[in-house]
Design an enzyme around this catalytic site. Structure first.
Site, PDB file in Angstrom:
ATOM      1  N   GLU A  23       0.861  -1.187   0.000  1.00 31.26           N
ATOM      2  CA  GLU A  23       0.000   0.000   0.000  1.00 31.26           C
ATOM      3  C   GLU A  23       0.897   1.236   0.000  1.00 31.26           C
ATOM      4  O   GLU A  23       1.694   1.429   0.924  1.00 31.26           O
ATOM      5  CB  GLU A  23      -0.896  -0.023   1.244  1.00 31.26           C
ATOM      6  CG  GLU A  23      -2.030   0.963   1.207  1.00 31.26           C
ATOM      7  CD  GLU A  23      -2.969   0.751   2.385  1.00 31.26           C
ATOM      8  OE1 GLU A  23      -4.088   0.284   2.164  1.00 31.26           O
ATOM      9  OE2 GLU A  23      -2.566   1.040   3.527  1.00 31.26           O
ATOM     10  N   ASP A  71      -4.497  10.709   9.123  1.00 30.96           N
ATOM     11  CA  ASP A  71      -3.270  10.080   9.601  1.00 30.96           C
ATOM     12  C   ASP A  71      -2.771  10.684  10.905  1.00 30.96           C
ATOM     13  O   ASP A  71      -2.899  11.889  11.147  1.00 30.96           O
ATOM     14  CB  ASP A  71      -2.182  10.203   8.530  1.00 30.96           C
ATOM     15  CG  ASP A  71      -2.473   9.339   7.323  1.00 30.96           C
ATOM     16  OD1 ASP A  71      -2.561   8.108   7.497  1.00 30.96           O
ATOM     17  OD2 ASP A  71      -2.645   9.880   6.213  1.00 30.96           O
TER      18      ASP A  71
END
Length: 261
Positions: free
Chosen positions: A49, A60
Site C-alpha cells: 500500500e 493520519d
C-alpha cells in the site's frame, strides 16, 4: 484478474490472512523509498500500500503525517510516485500495489491521467476522503482499466450503510479498526465484535487497519480477518532504523500470518 484478485484467491486457497504493508512514497527520499518498496514482496508483504504524499493528511496520525512532510520536502509528487512504481515493477511485477490517497492530489494531477499512466502497474486505489455516494465515476474509470476502488468502513458505519457499500464493493474492504487517526490504540474485543457484524454482509475479503502495531495484534487477528494492514509501526521503524530493520520486522509479521511463529 489483476494481481490483487490473484493474490486474494491465493490467500483463500492457503487459508491464511494476508499482510498489507503501508509506506509513504518518497519518504525519506525517492532512492531510499524505492530501495525499500522493491524488497517488500520478497520479505512477505502480500499487498503493498503506497501513500501518495499530501500536505494535509487528516486521517493520519503523527507518524504518517511526518512521513508525508518528509516526502514532500524531498520533492515527491504524484508524477514521481508513478515513477516509483515503475521502478518497483522492474524488481517485483507480482506483488499487488494499491495507492492510498486523498482526493486533492489526484484531482490536481487529473484522475483519469493517473489511472491511464498506472495501468498494469497498480491494482487499486483507496481514496480516504471520498464518501461512498460520490465514488461512482472513480469506479467506472478504474474498472475500465481492470483496477479496483477499495471501499472503506469504520466502527461507526451503521448497518444499512454497510449493506449499501457492500453492493458495489470490489477487491477487498478496508475496515478501520478504531475511530480516529492511524497509529491509534487497538481495542481488540470491540474490533472482534465488529468483524463478526461485517463478515456476513460483504462477499469480498476484509482487511483491518489503523492501530495494528505488533506481533501480538497480528497473531490475534490472524484467520479472524482476511488481511491485516500495518502502517505506522513500519513507517516508524523505517524512519528510525532503516531498510534492513524494517524488512526483518515484515518477515516476522509474515511468519506469524503463515503460522510459522
Amino acid at each position: 484478474m489483476n494481481r490483487l484478485d490473484q493474490k486474494l484467491k491465493e490467500l483463500k486457497q492457503e487459508k491464511r490472512s494476508g499482510l498489507v504493508c503501508y509506506f509513504t512514497a518518497g519518504d525519506p527520499d525517492f532512492s531510499e523509498s524505492c530501495n525499500l518498496f522493491s524488497q517488500l514482496g520478497q520479505a512477505g508483504a502480500d499487498i503493498i500500500e503506497i501513500g501518495i504524499p499530501f500536505s494535509d493528511p487528516v486521517a493520519d496520525g503523527e507518524i504518517i503525517q511526518a512521513a508525508h512532510i518528509r516526502a514532500l520536502s524531498a520533492g515527491q509528487t504524484v508524477s514521481k510516485t508513478i515513477e516509483l512504481v515503475k521502478k518497483i515493477r522492474l524488481n517485483d511485477n507480482k506483488t499487488p500495489i494499491v495507492f492510498m490517497t486523498y482526493l486533492n492530489p489526484i484531482m490536481q494531477y487529473d484522475f483519469e491521467k493517473l489511472v491511464f499512466e498506472t495501468e498494469n502497474l497498480i491494482d487499486g486505489i483507496l481514496i480516504l476522503d471520498v464518501p461512498h455516494e460520490y465514488q461512482d465515476n472513480f469506479k467506472l474509470i478504474l474498472n475500465a482499466k481492470n483496477m479496483h476502488l477499495i471501499a472503506m468502513t469504520a466502527p461507526t458505519t451503521p448497518l444499512d450503510r454497510l449493506e449499501k457499500i457492500s453492493e458495489s464493493a470490489t477487491g477487498f474492504l478496508y475496515h478501520v479498526a478504531e475511530n480516529g487517526l492511524t497509529g491509534g490504540n487497538l481495542n481488540l474485543p470491540n474490533l472482534e465484535k465488529k468483524i463478526a457484524e461485517i463478515k456476513p454482509i460483504f462477499n469480498i475479503p476484509i482487511a483491518i487497519g489503523f492501530g495494528i502495531k505488533n506481533e501480538s495484534h497480528v497473531k490475534t487477528l490472524a484467520n479472524k480477518v482476511d488481511m491485516v494492514v500495518i502502517g505506522s509501526a513500519l513507517v516508524e521503524t523505517f524512519f528510525k532504523q532503516g531498510v534492513d530493520a524494517t524488512i526483518e520486522k515484515i518477515k516476522k509479521f509474515a511468519k506469524v500470518l503463515r503460522g510459522n511463529e
